[in-house]
Design a protein around this motif. Structure first.
Motif, short mmCIF file in Angstrom:
data_model
loop_
_atom_site.label_atom_id
_atom_site.label_comp_id
_atom_site.label_asym_id
_atom_site.label_seq_id
_atom_site.Cartn_x
_atom_site.Cartn_y
_atom_site.Cartn_z
N HIS A 166 0.84 -1.20 0.00
CA HIS A 166 0.00 0.00 0.00
C HIS A 166 0.88 1.25 0.00
O HIS A 166 0.58 2.22 -0.71
N LEU A 169 2.18 1.75 -3.46
CA LEU A 169 1.13 2.21 -4.37
C LEU A 169 0.73 3.65 -4.08
O LEU A 169 0.47 4.44 -5.01
N GLU A 172 3.35 5.98 -5.47
CA GLU A 172 3.17 6.12 -6.92
C GLU A 172 1.95 7.01 -7.22
O GLU A 172 2.00 7.83 -8.13
#
Length: 179
Positions: A166, A169, A172
């Motif tokens: 997580h 992500l 990003e």
């Protein structure tokens, strides 16, 4: 012509069977009380159960705070809400999996506490803060592995790995988010 008598294979098989029998008898349920009271290992089991319950309760509290944080970020920055929804759902499921089992008739847990602090006005910074929260969560669960029993340790390791994913992500997503 077949050889009769004791063979090496037969002797090894018999020795292995005797050793296995001795081990199984020594590990059996014949717990005896040291002072005529409770079984000798009940204190260790009670301490392990208390430690596990404490770890689970802390994990659930931390997960509830993180859920509230996800909600605050999604509310403050609606453009990020769709991207955060699957991660938030996973955090909610982790909380359910880590929750300590309730006894029959026990009251339901209290409402989760409010998330600490305001959310950054910049969506990119807000998502980065969520990534940092997930990283702290992954580190905390990895540290808790040392005190957890085998089953809880496997669960904590899995949730720590998910929290690390997580964090990646979200980092990003923060790069893709317009300021």
């Amino acid at each position: 012509m077949r050889r009769t008598g004791t063979t090496r294979r037969g002797a090894l098989t018999a020795t292995g069977a005797l050793a296995l029998g001795a081990v199984l008898t020594g590990c059996g349920g014949g717990e005896e009380a040291a002072d005529g009271g409770e079984p000798a290992h009940s204190g260790a089991r009670a301490a392990a159960a208390k430690t596990e319950r404490t770890l689970r309760e802390k994990a659930v509290r931390d997960g509830a705070l993180l859920l509230a944080r996800y909600d605050l970020v999604a509310e403050a920055h609606p453009a990020t809400a769709a991207s955060l929804a699957p991660l938030r759902a996973a955090v909610r499921e982790h909380g359910k999996a880590l929750a300590p089992p309730r006894a029959k008739g026990a009251p339901k847990a209290d409402a989760p506490p409010a998330a600490p602090g305001p959310v950054s006005a910049d969506p990119k910074a807000a998502v980065k803060e969520l990534a940092a929260d997930e990283r702290r969560r992954a580190d905390a669960y990895a540290g808790a592995l040392l005190n957890a029993g085998p089953e809880l340790a496997r669960l904590l390791a899995s949730v720590a790995a998910a929290a690390a994913a997580h964090a990646y992500l979200l980092t990003e997503l923060a790069e893709e988010t317009a300021a």
